[in-house]
Design a protein around this motif. Sequence first.
Motif, PDB file in Angstrom:
ATOM      1  N   MET A   1       0.945  -1.192   0.003  1.00  0.00           N
ATOM      2  CA  MET A   1       0.100   0.047   0.030  1.00  0.00           C
ATOM      3  C   MET A   1       0.779   1.234  -0.083  1.00  0.00           C
ATOM      4  N   LEU A   2       0.614   2.223  -0.802  1.00  0.00           N
ATOM      5  CA  LEU A   2       1.633   3.367  -1.093  1.00  0.00           C
ATOM      6  C   LEU A   2       0.773   4.427   0.122  1.00  0.00           C
ATOM      7  N   THR A   3      -0.012   4.363   0.437  1.00  0.00           N
ATOM      8  CA  THR A   3      -0.812   5.560   1.336  1.00  0.00           C
ATOM      9  C   THR A   3      -0.057   5.278   2.626  1.00  0.00           C
ATOM     10  N   ARG A   4       0.997   5.434   2.913  1.00  0.00           N
ATOM     11  CA  ARG A   4       1.794   5.485   4.124  1.00  0.00           C
ATOM     12  C   ARG A   4       2.930   6.455   4.141  1.00  0.00           C
ATOM     13  N   ARG A   5       3.286   6.482   5.552  1.00  0.00           N
ATOM     14  CA  ARG A   5       4.359   7.582   5.557  1.00  0.00           C
ATOM     15  C   ARG A   5       5.714   6.789   6.047  1.00  0.00           C
ATOM     16  N   ILE A   6       6.791   7.283   5.379  1.00  0.00           N
ATOM     17  CA  ILE A   6       7.993   6.877   5.969  1.00  0.00           C
ATOM     18  C   ILE A   6       8.825   7.717   7.023  1.00  0.00           C
ATOM     19  N   PRO A   7       9.006   7.089   8.241  1.00  0.00           N
ATOM     20  CA  PRO A   7       9.502   8.017   9.361  1.00  0.00           C
ATOM     21  C   PRO A   7      10.976   7.766   9.140  1.00  0.00           C
ATOM     22  N   ARG A   8      11.422   8.646   9.965  1.00  0.00           N
ATOM     23  CA  ARG A   8      13.137   8.468   9.888  1.00  0.00           C
ATOM     24  C   ARG A   8      13.554   7.402  10.722  1.00  0.00           C
ATOM     25  N   PRO A   9      14.203   6.426   9.982  1.00  0.00           N
ATOM     26  CA  PRO A   9      14.925   5.337  10.717  1.00  0.00           C
ATOM     27  C   PRO A   9      15.929   5.685  11.538  1.00  0.00           C
ATOM     28  N   GLU A  10      16.100   4.909  12.644  1.00  0.00           N
ATOM     29  CA  GLU A  10      17.226   5.020  13.607  1.00  0.00           C
ATOM     30  C   GLU A  10      18.387   4.138  12.820  1.00  0.00           C
ATOM     31  N   ALA A  11      18.184   3.100  12.041  1.00  0.00           N
ATOM     32  CA  ALA A  11      19.019   2.386  11.297  1.00  0.00           C
ATOM     33  C   ALA A  11      18.624   2.151  10.022  1.00  0.00           C
ATOM     34  N   GLY A  12      19.482   1.971   8.976  1.00  0.00           N
ATOM     35  CA  GLY A  12      18.832   1.932   7.681  1.00  0.00           C
ATOM     36  C   GLY A  12      17.886   0.749   7.592  1.00  0.00           C
ATOM     37  N   THR A  13      16.961   0.709   6.675  1.00  0.00           N
ATOM     38  CA  THR A  13      15.848  -0.111   6.425  1.00  0.00           C
ATOM     39  C   THR A  13      15.502  -0.307   5.065  1.00  0.00           C
ATOM     40  N   ARG A  14      14.537  -1.239   4.661  1.00  0.00           N
ATOM     41  CA  ARG A  14      14.059  -1.422   3.284  1.00  0.00           C
ATOM     42  C   ARG A  14      12.476  -1.153   3.281  1.00  0.00           C
ATOM     43  N   ILE A  15      12.032  -0.277   2.435  1.00  0.00           N
ATOM     44  CA  ILE A  15      10.586  -0.259   2.212  1.00  0.00           C
ATOM     45  C   ILE A  15      10.130  -0.644   0.720  1.00  0.00           C
ATOM     46  N   GLU A  16       9.261  -1.629   0.697  1.00  0.00           N
ATOM     47  CA  GLU A  16       8.544  -2.059  -0.517  1.00  0.00           C
ATOM     48  C   GLU A  16       7.043  -1.997  -0.325  1.00  0.00           C
ATOM     49  N   ALA A  17       6.595  -1.419  -1.167  1.00  0.00           N
ATOM     50  CA  ALA A  17       5.047  -1.251  -1.226  1.00  0.00           C
ATOM     51  C   ALA A  17       4.655  -1.663  -2.618  1.00  0.00           C
ATOM     52  N   ARG A  18       3.222  -1.850  -2.698  1.00  0.00           N
ATOM     53  CA  ARG A  18       2.610  -2.035  -3.705  1.00  0.00           C
ATOM     54  C   ARG A  18       1.196  -1.378  -3.826  1.00  0.00           C
ATOM     55  N   ALA A  19       0.890  -0.754  -4.745  1.00  0.00           N
ATOM     56  CA  ALA A  19      -0.439   0.228  -4.850  1.00  0.00           C
ATOM     57  C   ALA A  19      -1.524  -0.553  -4.963  1.00  0.00           C
ATOM     58  N   THR A  20      -2.650  -0.214  -4.137  1.00  0.00           N
ATOM     59  CA  THR A  20      -3.760  -0.876  -4.154  1.00  0.00           C
ATOM     60  C   THR A  20      -4.769  -0.715  -5.380  1.00  0.00           C
ATOM     61  N   LYS A  21      -5.775  -1.259  -5.748  1.00  0.00           N
ATOM     62  CA  LYS A  21      -6.401  -1.169  -6.859  1.00  0.00           C
ATOM     63  C   LYS A  21      -7.163   0.253  -6.653  1.00  0.00           C
ATOM     64  N   ALA A  22      -7.426   0.833  -5.726  1.00  0.00           N
ATOM     65  CA  ALA A  22      -8.031   2.028  -5.562  1.00  0.00           C
ATOM     66  C   ALA A  22      -6.865   3.180  -5.762  1.00  0.00           C
ATOM     67  N   GLU A  23      -5.516   2.901  -5.083  1.00  0.00           N
ATOM     68  CA  GLU A  23      -4.412   3.841  -5.561  1.00  0.00           C
ATOM     69  C   GLU A  23      -4.273   3.748  -7.136  1.00  0.00           C
TER      70      GLU A  23
END
Length: 169
Positions: A1-23
């Motif tokens: 889901m793309l309707t989300r916020r990416i906060p500041r991480p304390e350590a490196g991380t990986r974000i993967e998202a897929r759009a919903t049908k509505a998006e």
Amino acid sequence: MLTRRIPRPEAGTRIEARATKAECRALAALFDLPAVHVVEAAFAVRPLPGGGLELEGRVAARLRRLCVVTAELFDEDFAEPETRRYLPGPVEADEGEIEVAALEEDAPEPLPPEGVDLLELVSEVLALGLDPHPRAPGADIAELEYDPEAEEEPEGPFAALAGLKERDG
């Protein structure tokens, strides 16, 4: 889901998202596309000194487009790498002259307190990366050359006037 916020991480991380049908429908409407089948985003998120963050990854999509040459619908794959840097607080440019070296790298953007809006980021990447004049595979503008000999005789109320002009000419 793309309707989300990416906060500041304390350590490196990986974000993967897929759009919903509505998006996907919302993105298709936003960019006036016949359809958006799939949108995926994958970013490595790293903290920056001073409380900022850096996103590095790519946005990929499968889109339905309208060919500007043939006016036929076709599906197109979109993939665009993207790197963004965000710093907390307002990011101000120095007053005075602009140096060419400063323009080589994108300036950091302000980091919203609630985090980076992933849907907004994906929308910006699509807006900047989509070809404004899409062509279907194999579409050739040369096939559409104008041939004055192929014109049909004029019809309608002004056809008689055109005949008079040719006769008097």
